[in-house]
Design a protein around this motif. Structure first.
Motif, mmCIF file in Angstrom:
data_model
loop_
_atom_site.group_PDB
_atom_site.id
_atom_site.type_symbol
_atom_site.label_atom_id
_atom_site.label_comp_id
_atom_site.label_asym_id
_atom_site.label_seq_id
_atom_site.Cartn_x
_atom_site.Cartn_y
_atom_site.Cartn_z
ATOM 1 N N SER A 219 -28.548 -61.707 7.583
ATOM 2 C CA SER A 219 -28.754 -62.895 8.406
ATOM 3 C C SER A 219 -27.772 -63.006 9.564
ATOM 4 C CB SER A 219 -28.676 -64.150 7.534
ATOM 5 O OG SER A 219 -29.751 -64.171 6.615
ATOM 6 N N ARG A 220 -26.530 -62.619 9.360
ATOM 7 C CA ARG A 220 -25.557 -62.688 10.445
ATOM 8 C C ARG A 220 -25.845 -61.624 11.505
ATOM 9 N NH1 ARG A 220 -21.350 -63.273 6.180
ATOM 10 N NH2 ARG A 220 -20.795 -65.479 6.044
ATOM 11 N N ALA A 221 -26.250 -60.468 11.068
ATOM 12 C CA ALA A 221 -26.471 -59.355 11.998
ATOM 13 C C ALA A 221 -27.821 -59.419 12.685
ATOM 14 C CB ALA A 221 -26.335 -58.026 11.264
ATOM 15 N N GLY A 222 -28.763 -60.194 12.129
ATOM 16 C CA GLY A 222 -30.102 -60.243 12.703
ATOM 17 C C GLY A 222 -30.907 -58.995 12.451
ATOM 18 N N THR A 223 -30.707 -58.379 11.280
ATOM 19 C CA THR A 223 -31.398 -57.134 10.961
ATOM 20 C C THR A 223 -32.036 -57.213 9.572
ATOM 21 O OG1 THR A 223 -29.393 -56.140 10.017
ATOM 22 C CG2 THR A 223 -29.822 -55.756 12.365
ATOM 23 N N VAL A 224 -32.920 -56.249 9.321
ATOM 24 C CA VAL A 224 -33.508 -56.055 8.001
ATOM 25 C C VAL A 224 -33.177 -54.642 7.546
ATOM 26 C CG1 VAL A 224 -35.676 -55.811 6.722
ATOM 27 C CG2 VAL A 224 -35.351 -57.743 8.281
ATOM 28 N N LEU A 225 -32.751 -54.510 6.295
ATOM 29 C CA LEU A 225 -32.440 -53.205 5.731
ATOM 30 C C LEU A 225 -33.557 -52.747 4.813
ATOM 31 C CD1 LEU A 225 -28.703 -53.635 4.641
ATOM 32 C CD2 LEU A 225 -29.595 -52.866 6.858
ATOM 33 N N ARG A 226 -33.891 -51.472 4.919
ATOM 34 C CA ARG A 226 -34.749 -50.830 3.923
ATOM 35 C C ARG A 226 -33.857 -49.943 3.069
ATOM 36 N NH1 ARG A 226 -40.543 -47.918 4.333
ATOM 37 N NH2 ARG A 226 -40.559 -47.042 2.224
ATOM 38 N N ILE A 227 -33.871 -50.193 1.752
ATOM 39 C CA ILE A 227 -33.052 -49.430 0.820
ATOM 40 C C ILE A 227 -33.965 -48.566 -0.037
ATOM 41 C CG2 ILE A 227 -31.432 -49.586 -1.104
ATOM 42 C CD1 ILE A 227 -30.536 -52.286 0.074
ATOM 43 N N ASP A 228 -33.610 -47.292 -0.176
ATOM 44 C CA ASP A 228 -34.355 -46.364 -1.014
ATOM 45 C C ASP A 228 -33.823 -46.477 -2.436
ATOM 46 O OD1 ASP A 228 -35.469 -44.212 -2.367
ATOM 47 O OD2 ASP A 228 -35.318 -42.860 -0.658
ATOM 48 N N PRO A 229 -34.615 -46.972 -3.398
ATOM 49 C CA PRO A 229 -34.111 -47.144 -4.765
ATOM 50 C C PRO A 229 -33.856 -45.825 -5.484
ATOM 51 C CG PRO A 229 -36.445 -47.664 -4.666
ATOM 52 C CD PRO A 229 -36.013 -47.450 -3.252
ATOM 53 N N ARG A 230 -34.342 -44.706 -4.924
ATOM 54 C CA ARG A 230 -34.064 -43.407 -5.546
ATOM 55 C C ARG A 230 -32.626 -42.977 -5.295
ATOM 56 N NH1 ARG A 230 -38.780 -40.235 -2.585
ATOM 57 N NH2 ARG A 230 -37.727 -41.406 -0.915
ATOM 58 N N THR A 231 -32.096 -43.359 -4.143
ATOM 59 C CA THR A 231 -30.737 -42.968 -3.774
ATOM 60 C C THR A 231 -29.772 -44.148 -3.720
ATOM 61 O OG1 THR A 231 -31.183 -43.233 -1.412
ATOM 62 C CG2 THR A 231 -31.668 -41.088 -2.394
ATOM 63 N N ILE A 238 -33.489 -52.338 10.778
ATOM 64 C CA ILE A 238 -34.499 -52.790 11.739
ATOM 65 C C ILE A 238 -34.015 -54.088 12.383
ATOM 66 C CG2 ILE A 238 -36.924 -53.444 12.018
ATOM 67 C CD1 ILE A 238 -37.213 -51.968 9.135
ATOM 68 N N ALA A 239 -33.853 -54.086 13.683
ATOM 69 C CA ALA A 239 -33.390 -55.275 14.405
ATOM 70 C C ALA A 239 -34.536 -56.265 14.581
ATOM 71 C CB ALA A 239 -32.823 -54.882 15.764
ATOM 72 N N MET A 240 -34.258 -57.540 14.357
ATOM 73 C CA MET A 240 -35.249 -58.575 14.566
ATOM 74 C C MET A 240 -35.247 -59.003 16.042
ATOM 75 S SD MET A 240 -36.830 -59.122 11.708
ATOM 76 C CE MET A 240 -36.792 -57.319 11.722
ATOM 77 N N PRO A 241 -36.433 -59.079 16.662
ATOM 78 C CA PRO A 241 -36.507 -59.503 18.070
ATOM 79 C C PRO A 241 -35.913 -60.893 18.253
ATOM 80 C CG PRO A 241 -38.607 -58.589 17.325
ATOM 81 C CD PRO A 241 -37.758 -58.755 16.113
ATOM 82 N N CYS A 242 -35.075 -61.041 19.285
ATOM 83 C CA CYS A 242 -34.440 -62.324 19.556
ATOM 84 C C CYS A 242 -34.300 -62.476 21.069
ATOM 85 C CB CYS A 242 -33.072 -62.403 18.889
ATOM 86 S SG CYS A 242 -32.295 -64.035 18.997
ATOM 87 N N PRO A 243 -35.193 -63.210 21.714
ATOM 88 C CA PRO A 243 -35.163 -63.327 23.170
ATOM 89 C C PRO A 243 -33.941 -64.100 23.663
ATOM 90 C CG PRO A 243 -36.752 -64.854 22.230
ATOM 91 C CD PRO A 243 -36.281 -63.996 21.105
ATOM 92 N N ARG A 278 -44.692 -48.267 6.626
ATOM 93 C CA ARG A 278 -44.926 -46.827 6.782
ATOM 94 C C ARG A 278 -44.066 -46.239 7.886
ATOM 95 N NH1 ARG A 278 -51.215 -47.544 7.710
ATOM 96 N NH2 ARG A 278 -50.222 -49.129 9.046
ATOM 97 N N THR A 279 -43.761 -47.061 8.901
ATOM 98 C CA THR A 279 -43.005 -46.568 10.051
ATOM 99 C C THR A 279 -41.654 -47.279 10.224
ATOM 100 O OG1 THR A 279 -44.045 -48.191 11.523
ATOM 101 C CG2 THR A 279 -45.154 -46.058 11.259
ATOM 102 N N ASN A 280 -41.430 -48.341 9.462
ATOM 103 C CA ASN A 280 -40.223 -49.177 9.587
ATOM 104 C C ASN A 280 -40.106 -49.796 10.978
ATOM 105 O OD1 ASN A 280 -39.445 -48.463 6.950
ATOM 106 N ND2 ASN A 280 -38.365 -46.649 7.694
ATOM 107 N N ALA A 281 -41.241 -50.022 11.617
ATOM 108 C CA ALA A 281 -41.257 -50.576 12.970
ATOM 109 C C ALA A 281 -41.762 -52.012 12.957
ATOM 110 C CB ALA A 281 -42.143 -49.735 13.881
ATOM 111 N N VAL A 282 -41.222 -52.827 13.866
ATOM 112 C CA VAL A 282 -41.738 -54.175 14.077
ATOM 113 C C VAL A 282 -43.060 -54.067 14.821
ATOM 114 C CG1 VAL A 282 -41.369 -56.350 15.301
ATOM 115 C CG2 VAL A 282 -39.467 -55.266 14.095
#
Length: 360
Positions: A219-231, A238-243, A278-282
């Motif tokens: 929340s402070r960084a304005g990002t979303v993390l994808r974590i691989d549970p295998r590793t 992924i940065a959240m758009p913020c105009p 699938r692409t980790n894209a916004v």
């Protein structure tokens, strides 16, 4: 892509502060914590009084589980009767408040958007997974597991940090700590933390377990993390758009992961972002109604009819287009979906069972 600017979203601090003051006043004056049932021909099917300062309801194990963050309990609601059938003691919320929060003054000690006001919630969150109900034990800086049949504690796992949110599924439990800036994985069989991901200055908060991935809002960084549970490693950030001017940042909090999309609500600018897993894209960001209530308390519900958000009204998002599609004239501060209904925590500190069918 939407500009993300609305009148309401341009005043995030005012919305949060006024909502918090209203919530504190109304919950303090709410009726005694006796479960009641009311029926009506409208969208509200039942009104259920639970404990003090309830947060996000969670569906699972044949019930609706409500963390009462102000009195150290969990309410178990039977959806067949719309009544509280058990109140489970997790800890002493008043003692925690006097020890860790009272010395630091009021919520107005914190400037700008912060979820630090929740550091003395007990329990701050509940999750259901693999036949157990998990709850944060914020006073002990750990989590506990409960037998859903009788509410008895069957496991306790020390974390060494103050828990914020948790999720349980597929034989794993994940916990964020906004206060201590960590993400931890707990192995229920070993009854121990098996991985810790440190996020200095990032503010890990919201959490969702999806297919092949765990998703966390920083929340402070304005990002979303994808974590691989295998590793147990971060696979994508992924940065959240913020105009512009983006004074306080996007402040992502609520997140939910489905098979085809990950949905993120950006509290600071009143937008909803869709991520393609699938692409980790916004792939889209749209304006939505501002959240309403207490800082750090929010959720996104996935229902057959679409994606649901709380606020001054309940808002449905079309899952195919990612755009707002309908509203219900009912205020809510957070919500979940199950048993054919939305379960909404309202500003008076009650749980409402709401039919989504009448949304227009």
């Amino acid at each position: 892509m939407s500009s993300g600017r609305t009148w309401a979203s341009s005043l995030p601090s005012l919305v949060r502060t006024s909502g918090l003051l209203t919530l504190l006043c109304l919950t303090a004056c709410s009726p005694s914590n006796q479960a009641v049932r009311q029926t009506s021909p409208g969208p509200v099917l039942a009104t259920i009084t639970v404990g003090a300062r309830p947060a996000t309801p969670v569906i699972g194990a044949g019930a609706v589980w409500v963390p009462n963050t102000g009195d150290g309990t969990i309410s178990k609601i039977d959806p067949s009767t719309n009544s509280v059938v058990k109140t489970i003691r997790i800890g002493d919320a008043q003692a925690l408040y006097k020890e860790r929060c009272e010395p630091y003054g009021s919520v107005h000690s914190f400037m700008g958007p912060t979820f630090t006001v929740r550091r003395c919630d007990l329990p701050s969150a509940v999750a259901v997974g693999d036949g157990l109900v998990w709850a944060t034990q914020n006073a002990a800086r750990g989590i506990v597991a409960l037998d859903p049949r009788n509410g008895h504690q069957v496991r306790a796992v020390p974390l060494g940090v103050t828990p914020f949110e948790l999720a349980a599924a597929d034989g794993m439990v994940w916990v964020t700590s906004y206060q201590d800036e960590t993400i931890q994985r707990v192995d229920p069989e070993k009854n121990a933390v098996v991985a810790t991901i440190v996020q200095f200055g990032q503010g890990p908060a919201g959490l969702s377990i999806g297919p092949q991935a765990v998703w966390v809002t920083n929340s402070r960084a304005g990002t979303v993390l994808r974590i691989d549970p295998r590793t147990n490693q971060v696979a994508a950030t992924i940065a959240m758009p913020c105009p512009a001017p983006c004074t306080y940042g996007a402040v992502p909090l609520a997140i939910t992961a489905g098979p085809d999309a990950v949905w993120v609500r950006n509290e600071g600018i009143a937008t909803l972002t869709r991520i393609d897993p699938r692409t980790n894209a916004v792939v889209s960001t749209v304006d939505v109604d501002a959240f309403y209530g207490r800082d750090g308390v929010d959720a996104i519900a996935i229902a057959p009819s679409g994606i649901w958000l709380s606020g001054l009204s309940l808002q449905r998002i079309d899952a195919a287009t990612g755009k707002p599609a309908a509203k219900l004239s009912q205020t809510g501060i957070t919500l979940d979906y199950g048993y054919g209904s939305l379960w909404v925590t309202d500003i008076l500190g009650r749980i409402l069972r709401v039919s989504p069918a009448s949304a227009r």
